[in-house]
Enzyme design. Sequence first.
Site, mmCIF file in Angstrom:
data_model
loop_
_atom_site.group_PDB
_atom_site.id
_atom_site.type_symbol
_atom_site.label_atom_id
_atom_site.label_comp_id
_atom_site.label_asym_id
_atom_site.label_seq_id
_atom_site.Cartn_x
_atom_site.Cartn_y
_atom_site.Cartn_z
ATOM 1 N N LYS A 75 0.821 -1.204 0.000
ATOM 2 C CA LYS A 75 0.000 0.000 0.000
ATOM 3 C C LYS A 75 0.858 1.258 0.000
ATOM 4 O O LYS A 75 2.052 1.235 0.303
ATOM 5 C CB LYS A 75 -0.934 0.009 1.208
ATOM 6 C CG LYS A 75 -1.990 -1.092 1.176
ATOM 7 C CD LYS A 75 -2.850 -1.060 -0.081
ATOM 8 C CE LYS A 75 -3.778 0.139 -0.130
ATOM 9 N NZ LYS A 75 -4.626 0.142 -1.356
ATOM 10 N N TYR A 94 1.292 -0.098 -4.736
ATOM 11 C CA TYR A 94 0.041 0.554 -5.114
ATOM 12 C C TYR A 94 0.092 1.986 -4.584
ATOM 13 O O TYR A 94 0.361 2.210 -3.407
ATOM 14 C CB TYR A 94 -1.167 -0.152 -4.504
ATOM 15 C CG TYR A 94 -1.492 -1.487 -5.126
ATOM 16 C CD1 TYR A 94 -1.860 -1.581 -6.466
ATOM 17 C CD2 TYR A 94 -1.450 -2.659 -4.368
ATOM 18 C CE1 TYR A 94 -2.159 -2.802 -7.043
ATOM 19 C CE2 TYR A 94 -1.757 -3.892 -4.934
ATOM 20 C CZ TYR A 94 -2.106 -3.956 -6.268
ATOM 21 O OH TYR A 94 -2.416 -5.170 -6.839
ATOM 22 N N HIS A 96 -2.235 4.836 -6.172
ATOM 23 C CA HIS A 96 -3.566 5.462 -6.308
ATOM 24 C C HIS A 96 -3.482 6.965 -6.007
ATOM 25 O O HIS A 96 -4.154 7.485 -5.119
ATOM 26 C CB HIS A 96 -4.575 4.777 -5.380
ATOM 27 C CG HIS A 96 -4.767 3.317 -5.669
ATOM 28 N ND1 HIS A 96 -5.419 2.871 -6.797
ATOM 29 C CD2 HIS A 96 -4.371 2.212 -4.989
ATOM 30 C CE1 HIS A 96 -5.438 1.544 -6.794
ATOM 31 N NE2 HIS A 96 -4.808 1.128 -5.718
ATOM 32 N N GLU A 118 -0.745 -0.051 -10.168
ATOM 33 C CA GLU A 118 -2.031 0.040 -10.862
ATOM 34 C C GLU A 118 -1.963 0.717 -12.220
ATOM 35 O O GLU A 118 -2.937 0.668 -12.980
ATOM 36 C CB GLU A 118 -3.072 0.750 -9.981
ATOM 37 C CG GLU A 118 -2.859 2.229 -9.791
ATOM 38 C CD GLU A 118 -1.911 2.577 -8.654
ATOM 39 O OE1 GLU A 118 -1.783 3.778 -8.348
ATOM 40 O OE2 GLU A 118 -1.303 1.655 -8.069
ATOM 41 N N ASP A 269 -10.261 3.255 -3.719
ATOM 42 C CA ASP A 269 -8.835 3.561 -3.848
ATOM 43 C C ASP A 269 -8.585 4.702 -4.828
ATOM 44 O O ASP A 269 -7.601 5.439 -4.704
ATOM 45 C CB ASP A 269 -8.047 2.331 -4.323
ATOM 46 C CG ASP A 269 -7.530 1.494 -3.165
ATOM 47 O OD1 ASP A 269 -7.302 2.053 -2.082
ATOM 48 O OD2 ASP A 269 -7.361 0.282 -3.346
#
Length: 379
Positions: A75, A94, A96, A118, A269
């Site tokens: 994350k 990730y 986002h 992503e 997200d």
Amino acid sequence: MKIGIPKEIKTKEYRVGIIPSGVRVLVESGHEVYIEKDAGEKSGFSNNDYKEAGATILQSPKELYDTCEMILKVKEPQHREYDLLKAGQILFTYLHLAPHRELTEILKEKKVTAIAYETIQEGTRVPLLEPMSQIAGKMAPMVAGYFLSAHTNGMGVLIGGTSGVLPAKVLIIGSGTVARNAAKIASGMGADVIVMGRNPNSMREIEALLPENVSTLYSNRYNIEKILPTVDIVIGAVYNTGEKAPHLITREMLSLCKKGAVLVDVAIDQGGCIETSRPTTHDDPVFEVGGVIHYCVANMPGDYPVTSTHALANATLPYVKKIADMGWQTASLQDSAVYGGVNVAGGFVTEEAVAKAHQMEYRELKSIMDNCPGFGGTA
């Protein structure tokens, strides 16, 4: 390259960025791998498992960030990790960033090379998002069915119904990986499922592969407004690569929903596709607006870490190895997927959708590479 895997500190995030088999692959390729103590514990891996694979166990995140050239996470960095980041350091996780202005500014200010899982794209596929999208999609009907219960202030409707009683009606907005997996599970639980999308090929595929209790409908505001008063569960499953999610259900439209209906916003997200959504955690997963229950946990797969860590680490390893072997710049020049993954570099936003979301200056990655540390070669 020195590669570090910290322990995740986002609330109830139990995944870890690498598994022991991945450590062995990297070590055998000549890289050094450092793992923060107990980082893999909830995913089923002990410190000794990592040591046997060739990793070095470090006691603190500061020691790890100070030592390593690439930080491999699950994350996005949390507030107390911001000060640990260093100029020129590669952050692969990730991110986002479209709904997260503060983090975007920190990555620019620190001149971190931030590569987002992503936005790595192979043709129309997003291979590092897909495994977690599958898991989140499968989870969505399960959590929705639970919060539809009366003791959680839901409608008290059993998702699959029973003899002589109709099942719940589930609306899934989107027709990609999350939507397909959500439809598979919801239909298997006996629900009456409607998938709304705009991609004719995806909808044909869903109709061909899933059972007869799954139907499809073209997604537009008119159709959503007509369907909302009839459904018990809504699953938001919209994703446009790197972009902030559009609000397909507005605050005004929420009044059309049944009282006690459950909305699961898997797109949270990326800012959420329901206007009234806000990020929640596994500790406090739901809230109500106008009598409608919202489930908006931003790291859904983190609650099933044994499954999700294996799935994620298997998908990311080839990219981790390529970046470590070549250095991020050479890897990005040779592989368009890696190139598309770089969101911030050298103090600039290099992902156009992120720059647009925050009204920040956008720089084409190739135009700034010469000014970034470690150009070409390996690091």
